[in-house]
Scaffold this active site. Structure first.
Site, PDB file in Angstrom:
ATOM      1  N   LYS A  21       7.686   3.701   4.622  1.00 43.52           N
ATOM      2  CA  LYS A  21       6.647   3.388   5.948  1.00 43.52           C
ATOM      3  C   LYS A  21       5.397   3.953   5.679  1.00 43.52           C
ATOM      4  O   LYS A  21       4.909   4.218   4.465  1.00 43.52           O
ATOM      5  CB  LYS A  21       7.507   3.895   7.015  1.00 43.52           C
ATOM      6  CG  LYS A  21       7.074   3.205   8.348  1.00 43.52           C
ATOM      7  CD  LYS A  21       7.211   1.872   8.654  1.00 43.52           C
ATOM      8  CE  LYS A  21       6.789   1.322   9.769  1.00 43.52           C
ATOM      9  NZ  LYS A  21       7.140   0.098   9.907  1.00 43.52           N
ATOM     10  N   ASP A  22       4.888   4.241   6.661  1.00 39.39           N
ATOM     11  CA  ASP A  22       3.371   4.676   6.589  1.00 39.39           C
ATOM     12  C   ASP A  22       3.198   6.281   6.216  1.00 39.39           C
ATOM     13  O   ASP A  22       3.886   6.849   6.722  1.00 39.39           O
ATOM     14  CB  ASP A  22       2.676   4.548   8.043  1.00 39.39           C
ATOM     15  CG  ASP A  22       1.174   4.749   8.054  1.00 39.39           C
ATOM     16  OD1 ASP A  22       0.390   3.879   7.611  1.00 39.39           O
ATOM     17  OD2 ASP A  22       0.808   5.861   8.196  1.00 39.39           O
ATOM     18  N   LEU A  23       2.764   6.395   5.086  1.00 39.51           N
ATOM     19  CA  LEU A  23       2.868   7.658   4.282  1.00 39.51           C
ATOM     20  C   LEU A  23       1.482   8.489   3.958  1.00 39.51           C
ATOM     21  O   LEU A  23       0.529   8.076   3.745  1.00 39.51           O
ATOM     22  CB  LEU A  23       3.468   7.496   3.088  1.00 39.51           C
ATOM     23  CG  LEU A  23       4.994   7.008   3.145  1.00 39.51           C
ATOM     24  CD1 LEU A  23       5.568   6.619   1.998  1.00 39.51           C
ATOM     25  CD2 LEU A  23       5.854   7.547   4.229  1.00 39.51           C
TER      26      LEU A  23
END
Length: 279
Positions: free
Chosen positions: A62-64
């Site tokens: 996911k957004d990292l």
């Protein structure tokens, strides 16, 4: 949201009895110990640990950024924070550390972006684990782009025509031509298989980057891979998130959801995170 590489929600409860008094509630989550950002500051990671951590990242992608990734003493990774994915571009690009791990098309609002923005983030984090320092450490948006192009080279004409902004196309065309660097040279201490992963992740053109499922098939991850573990989540239902409700209804829903989940999940108390609800 139920995935072994995404932080789990064990319980939710509120200490308030009356609805009018509701100001906070508690989320109970597994205790992990540290995050990847802190771990990298404490020690240089061996390549086999990088393999295991990036493998887990790709499974729950996911957004990292490194601080979003929690690690326990067994080197098990869980993704913590999904909030960045919903921030406006102007908000998220103003946050310096986040910018270092953001795909260029997001930072500069070049085009509509796809899930391969997460592949770029994973590539930046993997590169940092191997180097012991951030790969692209720009001071502002344009400096970030310059740092990226020192590695990727100047965009090709075929890529430039895909940019939706005429200003962006003009700016890219005005830049001096920079050749692409050989990542085997940049990551001279890493294995060929590790560099192969980075070559497929850190591409300026998002249409050319590997997907998470494609990346997991690369030889670098073969030691740890178990295809049966690589589940795909159902799309998240944002209906309630996007609802426009009066304050008292939001309070009622928050309290009702917390009490319901508390009753369903029982009295497990592993670790408490308090979220203040400001009314």
């Amino acid at each position: 949201m139920k995935h072994e590489n995404v932080i789990g929600l064990l319980d939710v409860f509120t200490a308030e009895i009356l609805l009018d008094q509701l100001r906070d509630f508690y989320l109970v989550m597994p205790f992990m110990g540290t995050d990847l950002g802190k771990l990298m500051k404490m020690e240089r990671l061996s390549e086999d640990r990088v393999q295991f951590l990036v493998y887990q990242m790709l499974k729950g992608l996911k957004d990292l950024k490194p601080g979003n990734l929690a690690i326990n003493p067994d080197c098990e990774l869980k993704i913590l924070d999904f909030g960045l994915a919903r921030q406006a571009v102007s908000e998220m690009t103003g946050y310096v550390v986040t910018r270092w791990y953001r795909a260029p098309e997001v930072i500069l609002n070049w085009m509509h972006y796809t899930q391969t923005v997460d592949i770029w983030s994973a590539g930046c984090i993997m590169a940092e684990m191997l180097l012991g320092k951030p790969l692209f450490k720009g001071n502002d948006h344009l400096d970030q782009l310059r740092e990226i192009m020192k590695i990727t080279g100047t965009p090709t004409p075929d890529f430039v025509v895909k940019l939706q902004s005429q200003d962006a196309r003009n700016y890219i065309r005005s830049l001096s031509k920079v050749p692409k660097k050989d990542l085997h040279f940049v990551f001279s201490k890493a294995s060929s298989n590790a560099v192969c992963v980075l070559e497929k992740m850190l591409l300026l053109d998002p249409e050319c980057r590997v997907s998470a499922s494609e990346a997991l098939e690369l030889p670098f991850f073969s030691e740890f891979r178990d295809v049966e573990e690589e589940t795909e989540a159902l799309p998240y239902d944002q209906t309630l998130d996007n609802a426009d409700l009066p304050l008292d209804q939001w309070k009622r829903k928050r309290r009702g959801s917390a009490l319901l989940l508390h009753n369903l999940l029982g009295q497990q108390r592993i670790f408490l995170l308090e979220y203040e609800i400001m009314f």
